[in-house]
Scaffold this motif. Structure first.
Motif, PDB file in Angstrom:
ATOM      1  N   SER A   1      88.387  -7.852-125.326  1.00 19.53           N
ATOM      2  CA  SER A   1      88.990  -7.304-126.546  1.00 19.53           C
ATOM      3  C   SER A   1      90.330  -6.643-126.269  1.00 19.53           C
ATOM      4  N   ASP A   2      90.592  -6.277-125.012  1.00 17.43           N
ATOM      5  CA  ASP A   2      91.890  -5.698-124.642  1.00 17.43           C
ATOM      6  C   ASP A   2      92.179  -6.091-123.205  1.00 17.43           C
ATOM      7  N   ASP A   3      93.347  -5.714-122.718  1.00 19.28           N
ATOM      8  CA  ASP A   3      93.725  -6.076-121.346  1.00 19.28           C
ATOM      9  C   ASP A   3      93.925  -4.832-120.478  1.00 19.28           C
ATOM     10  N   LEU A   4      93.101  -3.809-120.703  1.00 20.95           N
ATOM     11  CA  LEU A   4      93.223  -2.560-119.946  1.00 20.95           C
ATOM     12  C   LEU A   4      92.370  -2.542-118.684  1.00 20.95           C
ATOM     13  N   LYS A   5      91.268  -3.279-118.681  1.00 20.62           N
ATOM     14  CA  LYS A   5      90.337  -3.219-117.543  1.00 20.62           C
ATOM     15  C   LYS A   5      90.922  -3.952-116.345  1.00 20.62           C
ATOM     16  N   GLN A   6      90.673  -3.388-115.167  1.00 24.17           N
ATOM     17  CA  GLN A   6      91.042  -4.061-113.930  1.00 24.17           C
ATOM     18  C   GLN A   6      89.795  -4.710-113.329  1.00 24.17           C
ATOM     19  N   GLY A   7      90.000  -5.634-112.406  1.00 23.50           N
ATOM     20  CA  GLY A   7      88.864  -6.279-111.761  1.00 23.50           C
ATOM     21  C   GLY A   7      88.822  -7.772-111.968  1.00 23.50           C
ATOM     22  N   ALA A   8      89.698  -8.328-112.801  1.00 17.62           N
ATOM     23  CA  ALA A   8      89.775  -9.777-113.007  1.00 17.62           C
ATOM     24  C   ALA A   8      91.237 -10.192-112.966  1.00 17.62           C
ATOM     25  N   GLU A   9      91.514 -11.328-112.323  1.00 15.24           N
ATOM     26  CA  GLU A   9      92.902 -11.773-112.168  1.00 15.24           C
ATOM     27  C   GLU A   9      93.486 -12.311-113.468  1.00 15.24           C
ATOM     28  N   VAL A  10      92.671 -12.926-114.302  1.00 16.42           N
ATOM     29  CA  VAL A  10      93.167 -13.449-115.577  1.00 16.42           C
ATOM     30  C   VAL A  10      92.082 -13.245-116.627  1.00 16.42           C
ATOM     31  N   ILE A  11      92.492 -12.769-117.797  1.00 15.00           N
ATOM     32  CA  ILE A  11      91.566 -12.584-118.916  1.00 15.00           C
ATOM     33  C   ILE A  11      92.166 -13.249-120.149  1.00 15.00           C
ATOM     34  N   PHE A  12      91.306 -13.718-121.029  1.00 18.38           N
ATOM     35  CA  PHE A  12      91.735 -14.364-122.266  1.00 18.38           C
ATOM     36  C   PHE A  12      91.394 -13.464-123.446  1.00 18.38           C
TER      37      PHE A  12
ATOM     38  N   GLU B   1     100.679 -11.370-109.763  1.00 22.22           N
ATOM     39  CA  GLU B   1     100.314 -10.392-110.786  1.00 22.22           C
ATOM     40  C   GLU B   1      99.175 -10.903-111.653  1.00 22.22           C
ATOM     41  N   PRO B   2      98.249 -10.019-112.063  1.00 22.85           N
ATOM     42  CA  PRO B   2      97.197 -10.424-113.009  1.00 22.85           C
ATOM     43  C   PRO B   2      97.800 -10.797-114.355  1.00 22.85           C
ATOM     44  N   LEU B   3      97.083 -11.635-115.095  1.00 23.95           N
ATOM     45  CA  LEU B   3      97.584 -12.123-116.376  1.00 23.95           C
ATOM     46  C   LEU B   3      96.606 -11.801-117.495  1.00 23.95           C
ATOM     47  N   SER B   4      97.136 -11.609-118.688  1.00 19.55           N
ATOM     48  CA  SER B   4      96.323 -11.602-119.900  1.00 19.55           C
ATOM     49  C   SER B   4      96.908 -12.655-120.822  1.00 19.55           C
ATOM     50  N   VAL B   5      96.028 -13.509-121.370  1.00 17.47           N
ATOM     51  CA  VAL B   5      96.444 -14.700-122.090  1.00 17.47           C
ATOM     52  C   VAL B   5      95.901 -14.641-123.508  1.00 17.47           C
ATOM     53  N   ALA B   6      96.765 -14.860-124.488  1.00 26.75           N
ATOM     54  CA  ALA B   6      96.339 -14.961-125.878  1.00 26.75           C
ATOM     55  C   ALA B   6      96.393 -16.425-126.285  1.00 26.75           C
ATOM     56  N   ALA B   7      95.254 -16.980-126.696  1.00 30.53           N
ATOM     57  CA  ALA B   7      95.197 -18.393-127.044  1.00 30.53           C
ATOM     58  C   ALA B   7      94.145 -18.611-128.108  1.00 30.53           C
ATOM     59  N   GLN B   8      94.326 -19.643-128.902  1.00 34.95           N
ATOM     60  CA  GLN B   8      93.360 -20.013-129.929  1.00 34.95           C
ATOM     61  C   GLN B   8      92.480 -21.167-129.485  1.00 34.95           C
ATOM     62  N   GLY B   9      92.722 -21.733-128.313  1.00 41.85           N
ATOM     63  CA  GLY B   9      91.938 -22.869-127.838  1.00 41.85           C
ATOM     64  C   GLY B   9      90.664 -22.421-127.138  1.00 41.85           C
ATOM     65  N   GLN B  10      90.051 -23.373-126.429  1.00 43.44           N
ATOM     66  CA  GLN B  10      88.837 -23.096-125.677  1.00 43.44           C
ATOM     67  C   GLN B  10      89.217 -22.527-124.320  1.00 43.44           C
ATOM     68  N   ALA B  11      88.893 -21.273-124.100  1.00 45.22           N
ATOM     69  CA  ALA B  11      89.327 -20.599-122.873  1.00 45.22           C
ATOM     70  C   ALA B  11      88.715 -21.243-121.639  1.00 45.22           C
ATOM     71  N   ILE B  12      87.452 -21.669-121.697  1.00 42.44           N
ATOM     72  CA  ILE B  12      86.802 -22.269-120.523  1.00 42.44           C
ATOM     73  C   ILE B  12      87.527 -23.555-120.130  1.00 42.44           C
ATOM     74  N   VAL B  13      87.867 -24.381-121.120  1.00 42.94           N
ATOM     75  CA  VAL B  13      88.563 -25.634-120.842  1.00 42.94           C
ATOM     76  C   VAL B  13      89.958 -25.358-120.302  1.00 42.94           C
ATOM     77  N   GLN B  14      90.668 -24.410-120.883  1.00 47.71           N
ATOM     78  CA  GLN B  14      92.019 -24.105-120.423  1.00 47.71           C
ATOM     79  C   GLN B  14      92.017 -23.524-119.020  1.00 47.71           C
ATOM     80  N   LEU B  15      91.036 -22.688-118.721  1.00 44.67           N
ATOM     81  CA  LEU B  15      90.972 -22.108-117.375  1.00 44.67           C
ATOM     82  C   LEU B  15      90.625 -23.168-116.345  1.00 44.67           C
ATOM     83  N   TRP B  16      89.815 -24.140-116.724  1.00 41.05           N
ATOM     84  CA  TRP B  16      89.495 -25.241-115.814  1.00 41.05           C
ATOM     85  C   TRP B  16      90.767 -26.007-115.434  1.00 41.05           C
ATOM     86  N   GLY B  17      91.572 -26.362-116.434  1.00 41.12           N
ATOM     87  CA  GLY B  17      92.817 -27.058-116.142  1.00 41.12           C
ATOM     88  C   GLY B  17      93.783 -26.208-115.342  1.00 41.12           C
TER      89      GLY B  17
END
Length: 481
Positions: free
Chosen positions: A195-206, A158-174
């Motif tokens: 800004s929201d998690d309504l769009k399709q086309g990406a497996e994970v968004i921050f 399933e695709p994911l939407s992630v809420a985080a206060q850290g650096q998304a690029i660094v977290q996605l790398w790990g």
């Protein structure tokens, strides 16, 4: 520049006519179709900075580098560069996930003044340095990834939407590194800001924050990295693998559990669950690439063995050969150690040797540390040999060694290095061989033999057979005369 290494690009800036972002320069003659398909993903976010997005549009890899610099009219400080890479159907679709995360924030400075495609080799040149820095940051902050890893284990399709206060690029790398080893797959399409998690086309968004319950997308699982992980089986497995990743032990754990690329996700999770119940065992650190036996440069002189004394003998650590001792003259009486500077030869006439006393070490001073020997990685040797190769036959011989090396490395390591081979493969091999070579390196256990020589092509074999028949007929005719 070959077709595997060319990257088209589109530069989007504020357009007064559209009252929004529009294409202003491009290496393409027509950008209308791309503008409509990429439009929903052009928002860089409200804060100054860079966000990255990787999509697959019409079967082609697209990487967006979105920048807002701020200012009195922030709309006019927005720039979005779209890089249109290779076909996603290729064995190694470039720019790949790791290349986009490590390098896309700096690609804007490389856009040419003329409308011509970019060379992928130029875009990927600083990858080694950038990826090493990201790797250090990701391991240092790996503990924050436990909730998203556990949620991915629960619903790995399933695709994911992630809420985080850290650096998304660094977290996605790990996250990519962990999921590649643990699940055998990781998100190929992503956005480090939405800004929201309504769009399709990406497996994970921050997301910087949840937009509200009314906007929640039904097709995505929501993960809040700010919340503690759930205390269940998946949470325990996630904590174990994240801790191993932070300590550079995850590759050793996966190999000890005999998890391989062909294994189903359910069996992988079962083996990880069994590892939780086992008593703690030391897990070796992640193996480095094999290094050649010889190191460039003259060999270092072996240190002289200490003089024999009647005191206690030095204990040799287990697993190391004992030093070979030779008979030496008796040690001189205690005193200053002479340092001799000799001429060109000890027997030929020359300057008189000068003897100086070595200054005594200062109290508490540490002896000078030996300089570390820099050893080149095995892959670097293969790449250097390919660079010097001048024929397809030589390249195929080198590729057999690369194939054997790939069988000993984690898939993530192999995938992250393939881009360096592409320019040399295009130079040395026919176009129809480049993609099969990349595919074989991505799946080195599929077959171990090298690429079939062109001399084994059926057309050459038929021609050789005809020539052989003609030669036999000539010999028979000559004998009958």
């Amino acid at each position: 520049m070959g077709r595997y290494s060319s990257v088209d690009w589109i530069l989007f800036e504020w357009d007064e006519r559209r009252t929004g972002l529009g294409p202003v320069r491009s290496s393409l003659e027509d950008t209308r179709g791309w503008y409509h398909q990429l439009g929903p993903w052009l928002d860089p976010g409200p804060a100054p900075g860079v966000s990255i997005c990787r999509l697959v549009v019409d079967g082609r890899v697209v990487v967006l580098s979105r920048t807002r610099t701020g200012g009195s009219d922030s709309r006019r400080t927005i720039q979005v560069q779209a890089y249109l890479g290779g076909s996603a159907a290729n064995a190694s679709a470039m720019p790949n996930v790791r290349q986009a995360l490590a390098l896309a924030p700096g690609w804007s400075s490389l856009l040419p003044a003329d409308p011509e495609p970019l060379d992928l080799a130029l875009l990927l040149r600083p990858y080694a340095t950038s990826s090493a820095a990201l790797d250090r940051q990701a391991r240092a902050g790996a503990a924050a990834l436990a909730p998203i890893v556990s949620e991915t284990l629960r619903g790995h399709r399933e695709p994911l939407s992630v809420a985080a206060q850290g650096q998304a690029i660094v977290q996605l790398w790990g996250l990519v590194d962990i999921l590649d080893l643990v699940l055998g797959r990781y998100p190929e399409t992503f956005s480090t800001y939405e800004s929201d998690d309504l769009k399709q086309g990406a497996e994970v968004i921050f997301l910087q924050q949840w937009p509200g319950p009314s906007s929640r997308a039904a097709h995505r699982r929501r993960v809040d990295l700010r919340a503690p992980d759930q205390d269940d089986l998946y949470g325990e497995i996630a904590a174990m693998v994240v801790d191993a990743y932070a300590g550079e032990r995850l590759t050793g754990l996966v190999k000890r559990l005999r998890i391989n690329d062909e294994m189903a996700v359910e069996e992988r999770i079962e083996r990880l669950r069994a590892a939780l119940r086992e008593p703690p065992k030391p897990i070796p650190a992640e193996p480095r690439a094999p290094t050649p036996a010889a190191v460039e440069g003259p060999p270092a002189a072996s240190p002289a063995p200490p003089p024999a004394t009647s005191g206690p003998r030095t204990r040799v650590p287990a697993g190391r050969p004992a030093p070979v001792t030779q008979a030496r003259p008796p040690a001189p009486a205690p005193g200053p150690v002479p340092v001799t500077q000799e001429g060109p030869s000890a027997h030929a006439p020359g300057p008189v040797p000068v003897t100086q006393e070595a200054p005594p070490p200062a109290p508490g001073a540490r002896p000078p540390e030996a300089q570390p020997v820099v050893v080149r990685d095995a892959f670097d040797y293969f790449l250097a040999e390919l660079t010097e190769a001048t024929s397809a036959g030589a390249a195929r011989g080198i590729l057999r060694d690369v194939h054997a090396w790939a069988r000993t490395r984690p898939p993530a390591d192999v995938r992250s290095r393939l881009h360096a081979l592409v320019p040399e493969l295009e130079r040395l091999l026919p176009d129809n061989e480049v993609n099969p070579v990349l595919r074989d390196l991505l799946d080195p256990d599929a077959r171990a033999e090298g690429v079939r020589s062109a001399w084994l092509d059926p057309r050459w074999l038929v021609l050789a057979a005809v020539l052989l028949v003609v030669l036999v007929l000539q010999v028979v005719t000559t004998l009958l005369r």
